[in-house]
Design a protein around this motif. Sequence first.
Motif, short mmCIF file in Angstrom:
data_model
loop_
_atom_site.label_atom_id
_atom_site.label_comp_id
_atom_site.label_asym_id
_atom_site.label_seq_id
_atom_site.Cartn_x
_atom_site.Cartn_y
_atom_site.Cartn_z
N MET A 1 0.90 -1.37 -0.11
CA MET A 1 -0.07 -0.20 -0.52
C MET A 1 1.05 1.58 -0.61
N VAL A 2 0.45 2.09 -0.70
CA VAL A 2 1.65 3.05 -1.00
C VAL A 2 1.07 4.36 0.01
N GLU A 3 1.39 4.90 0.60
CA GLU A 3 0.97 6.13 1.68
C GLU A 3 2.16 7.68 0.98
N ILE A 4 1.46 8.62 0.74
CA ILE A 4 1.72 9.53 0.63
C ILE A 4 1.95 10.83 1.90
N SER A 5 2.80 11.15 1.82
CA SER A 5 3.09 12.50 2.89
C SER A 5 3.89 13.32 2.97
N PRO A 6 4.18 14.05 3.19
CA PRO A 6 4.82 15.44 2.97
C PRO A 6 5.96 15.15 4.00
N ALA A 7 7.05 14.77 3.31
CA ALA A 7 8.60 14.93 3.70
C ALA A 7 8.73 16.14 4.42
N THR A 8 9.72 15.47 5.92
CA THR A 8 9.75 16.70 7.28
C THR A 8 11.67 16.82 6.70
N ASP A 9 12.04 17.49 7.99
CA ASP A 9 13.33 18.11 8.21
C ASP A 9 14.28 16.44 7.85
N ALA A 10 13.85 14.79 8.56
CA ALA A 10 13.78 13.86 8.83
C ALA A 10 14.67 13.02 7.46
N ASP A 11 13.48 13.66 6.30
CA ASP A 11 13.65 12.83 5.07
C ASP A 11 15.01 13.29 4.47
N THR A 12 16.27 14.29 4.80
CA THR A 12 16.51 15.20 4.04
C THR A 12 17.38 14.04 3.56
N GLY A 13 17.85 12.83 3.76
CA GLY A 13 18.68 11.69 3.53
C GLY A 13 18.22 11.16 2.51
N VAL A 14 17.26 10.94 2.00
CA VAL A 14 16.57 10.01 1.50
C VAL A 14 16.29 11.00 0.48
N ILE A 15 16.05 12.11 0.25
CA ILE A 15 15.66 13.50 -0.33
C ILE A 15 17.30 13.36 -1.12
N SER A 16 18.10 13.52 -0.48
CA SER A 16 19.14 13.34 -1.14
C SER A 16 20.01 12.35 -2.16
N VAL A 17 19.69 10.86 -1.23
CA VAL A 17 19.58 9.65 -1.95
C VAL A 17 18.49 10.28 -3.30
N ILE A 18 17.31 10.43 -3.36
CA ILE A 18 16.72 10.20 -4.61
C ILE A 18 17.14 11.41 -5.74
N LEU A 19 17.76 12.21 -5.23
CA LEU A 19 18.03 13.85 -5.95
C LEU A 19 18.79 13.01 -6.97
N GLY A 20 20.03 12.61 -6.09
CA GLY A 20 20.91 12.17 -6.82
C GLY A 20 20.70 11.22 -7.99
N GLU A 21 19.52 10.08 -7.84
CA GLU A 21 18.82 9.28 -8.86
C GLU A 21 18.29 9.11 -9.94
N ILE A 22 17.37 10.98 -9.64
CA ILE A 22 17.19 12.05 -10.93
C ILE A 22 18.61 12.55 -11.03
N GLU A 23 19.14 12.18 -10.81
CA GLU A 23 20.89 13.50 -11.96
C GLU A 23 20.94 12.31 -13.03
N ALA A 24 21.35 10.74 -12.61
CA ALA A 24 21.85 9.68 -13.46
C ALA A 24 20.59 9.51 -14.18
N TYR A 25 19.38 9.36 -13.73
CA TYR A 25 18.05 9.48 -14.74
C TYR A 25 18.84 10.20 -15.89
N TYR A 26 19.07 11.68 -15.64
CA TYR A 26 18.94 12.24 -17.39
C TYR A 26 20.35 12.65 -17.42
N GLY A 27 21.25 11.58 -17.11
CA GLY A 27 23.24 11.31 -17.22
C GLY A 27 23.93 11.97 -16.26
N GLY A 28 23.86 12.66 -15.36
CA GLY A 28 23.87 13.47 -14.38
C GLY A 28 24.78 12.62 -13.48
N ASP A 29 25.83 13.01 -12.28
CA ASP A 29 26.80 11.75 -11.41
C ASP A 29 24.99 11.74 -10.68
N GLN A 30 25.33 10.24 -10.11
CA GLN A 30 24.19 9.98 -9.16
C GLN A 30 24.81 10.29 -8.02
#
Length: 148
Positions: A1-30
């Motif tokens: 079951m997918v749960e959607i919720s606003p990110a909090t400061d505690a999510d900064t680490g996972v957001i950082s990793v996901i942003l790296g994945e986005i960069e890699a998706y578009y051909g940049g550094d992961q």
Amino acid sequence: MVEISPATDADTGVISVILGEIEAYYGGDQAPADEQQIRAALFGPRPHATVLLARDCGDALGMASYTYLWPAAGADSSLYLKELYVRTEARRRGVARALMDALKGIAAETGCSRVEWTADIGNPPALALYEALGVDRHQGKVFYRVGV
């Protein structure tokens, strides 16, 4: 079951990793994105955007980053989706659709007249998703970008 919720400061680490994945998706550094920049942009005294995270049993499956635009039509506001991303292992499971539904709900709750976004022409999966959602392409805008 997918749960959607606003990110909090505690999510900064996972957001950082996901942003790296986005960069890699578009051909940049992961490499993960700078967590200090993320905290300042999302959780500082003047937040630049809001992030929704999609999770399943606590695991982050994807994210949507949005802000508001004014004026949209007349004096209306719109919710502007800047980034929608679903991690590779979670694709084709309804995560993107759940994030889009949550964004539409937030837009309605906050008095926006619409949700707007852009999509890269070179991203056929994204274009197929938006077509499957029944959203027509808007042909009336040209995108510009200038560095500062």
